[in-house]
Design a protein around this motif. Structure first.
Motif, mmCIF file in Angstrom:
data_model
loop_
_atom_site.group_PDB
_atom_site.id
_atom_site.type_symbol
_atom_site.label_atom_id
_atom_site.label_comp_id
_atom_site.label_asym_id
_atom_site.label_seq_id
_atom_site.Cartn_x
_atom_site.Cartn_y
_atom_site.Cartn_z
ATOM 1 N N VAL A 108 0.838 -1.197 0.000
ATOM 2 C CA VAL A 108 0.000 0.000 0.000
ATOM 3 C C VAL A 108 0.868 1.241 0.000
ATOM 4 N N ASP A 112 -4.198 5.210 -0.265
ATOM 5 C CA ASP A 112 -4.932 4.025 -0.726
ATOM 6 C C ASP A 112 -6.099 3.717 0.206
ATOM 7 N N VAL A 114 -8.414 0.724 1.813
ATOM 8 C CA VAL A 114 -8.276 -0.698 2.117
ATOM 9 C C VAL A 114 -9.517 -1.187 2.851
ATOM 10 N N LYS A 115 -9.723 -2.482 2.778
ATOM 11 C CA LYS A 115 -10.800 -3.126 3.518
ATOM 12 C C LYS A 115 -10.215 -3.944 4.657
ATOM 13 N N ASP A 118 -7.330 -6.782 4.390
ATOM 14 C CA ASP A 118 -6.443 -6.639 3.235
ATOM 15 C C ASP A 118 -4.979 -6.703 3.661
ATOM 16 N N THR A 218 -2.054 -7.165 8.246
ATOM 17 C CA THR A 218 -3.267 -6.889 7.473
ATOM 18 C C THR A 218 -4.030 -5.717 8.092
ATOM 19 N N THR A 222 -11.709 -1.012 7.754
ATOM 20 C CA THR A 222 -11.862 -0.440 6.414
ATOM 21 C C THR A 222 -11.644 1.068 6.503
#
Length: 414
Positions: A108, A112, A114-115, A118, A218, A222
């Motif tokens: 990333v 960006d 992200v969820k 991710d 991760t 979100t």
């Protein structure tokens, strides 16, 4: 002889023919001198009168009050209270590495979206893979010792049973059986110790697996990446110079946090309608609503923190944007939202110089005279058709002696 004496006396006589008329001529010279003194004095006074303001402007700063040109909403009539603040997301996650390591992969970049779940980045796993292999080797060795000890126990137990029969037949002394029994007990203890080593080594393997799992980072929520992620090869994690690695903000939870004076708190009601304007978008307005009033007073500032949520879309709104919140008597309808805000200059900042309207714009330590074109009156000022932009600082109630380029200082400042 008499003629000679008369000639000598004549040579001693004073000739007054070059004195210019005696005492009357002397008085005329003094009058001329007085006239010259008067002329020189008048010229000097004129020069002083002209130069004095310029000298004062150059070496002495005029104290002035300062106000500013602002963008005023058409909802001005229903505003009960205005306050300034900043846009703040209510859900923010500071994603960090639990164990130290060097960044091996990064997926990333700042900005960006992200969820949750991710992949963000991965740390180098070489050291932890080596630790796992070493632990697995210890597991194998401990298990081999267990098997060897159990085999020895089985062998000695067979010998013990045979020795017990011989003792019962009085063929072998009882001491042999007792020795074999002691060896069995010792071997069984060795088996237990080896099994404990197996358990400990297996736990090390599991810990190595957990550490390897920590190396893959991760997204927990979100949102949007609002910080610059670490670079490849950078050392991150606990007890390093970069303990926090990536900041994620949930942009759906953006609110304006503003400090309201304690004395005006009675004007703020739960779920009260508001209008939000952002410095980044001076011509755009957002509908808002009071989300939360802090239950605690800031004693030092005598203020209360109030959170105002956006009713309209927050597209383009970013954290830490400067905002102004207007608490309204009633919510804005669709027609009111369509009306554009007006650029307003305070009435006290406008002066008439030579038949032209102008304001004195504050530029560092001096002022600049800027002509303006005024529209109809609005609130405590005039709609500004042409002139400086919103947020420009101008002199309030400028003195008649204030001129273009004159040095100034804001009243109350050193």
């Amino acid at each position: 002889m008499a003629d000679q004496l008369s000639s000598d006396l004549a040579s001693l006589r004073i000739d007054r023919s070059d004195t210019g008329g005696g005492p009357q001529q002397g008085r005329g010279g003094a009058l001329k001198a007085l006239v010259w003194v008067a002329v020189v004095g008048a010229v000097g006074f004129g020069v002083y009168s002209v130069a004095k303001p310029k000298l004062e402007a150059e070496f002495f700063k005029t104290e002035v009050d300062v106000t500013e040109i602002s963008m005023v909403s058409p909802a001005q009539a229903s505003i009960e209270l205005s306050s300034t603040g900043y846009v703040v997301p209510q859900i923010v996650s500071l994603v960090g590495a639990k164990i130290p390591g060097r960044v091996a992969k990064i997926a990333v970049k700042e900005g960006d979206r992200v969820k949750a779940g991710d992949f963000l980045m991965e740390l180098d796993s070489a050291d932890y893979q080596a630790q796992k292999r070493a632990a697995e080797t210890r597991v194998a060795a401990a298990r081999a010792r267990v098997q060897s000890a159990k085999a020895s126990v089985a062998e000695i137990e067979v010998q013990l049973e045979r020795e017990k029969r011989l003792v019962a037949e009085n063929v072998s002394p009882k001491a042999n059986a007792e020795n074999l029994a002691a060896r069995v007990a010792a071997l069984q203890a060795a088996v237990a110790a080896a099994e404990a080593e197996v358990t400990a080594a297996v736990a090390e393997v599991r810990q190595a697996d957990v550490n390897l799992g920590y190396l893959t980072i991760t997204a927990p929520i979100t949102g949007e990446i609002v910080s610059k992620p670490p670079q490849l090869g950078e050392l991150v994690g606990a007890l390093t110079l970069t303990p926090l690695t990536i900041e994620i903000a949930d942009m759906s939870t953006l609110t304006v946090e503003t400090d309201v004076p304690e004395s005006r708190l009675e004007l703020v009601k739960a779920k009260a309608p508001c209008e939000i304007s952002l410095d980044a978008f001076p011509s755009k307005r957002f509908r808002g609503e009071v989300l939360e009033v802090s239950p605690k007073i800031n004693r030092q500032k005598a203020t209360v923190k109030v959170k105002v949520t956006f009713v309209d879309s927050t597209e383009g709104v970013l954290p830490e944007m400067a905002a102004r919140v207007s608490f309204l008597q009633k919510a804005l309808d669709a027609d009111a939202m369509k009306e554009a805000p007006k650029l307003v200059v305070p009435a006290g900042a406008v002066v008439d110089r030579g038949g032209a309207k102008l304001v004195y714009v504050v530029e560092s330590d001096h002022v600049k005279a800027v002509p303006v074109t005024l529209g109809p009156p609005f609130g405590g000022g005039f709609e500004l058709v042409s002139g400086p932009s919103a947020g420009t600082h101008v002199v309030k109630d400028p003195p008649p002696t204030l001129g273009d380029g004159q040095k100034i200082k804001e009243r109350g400042q050193g």
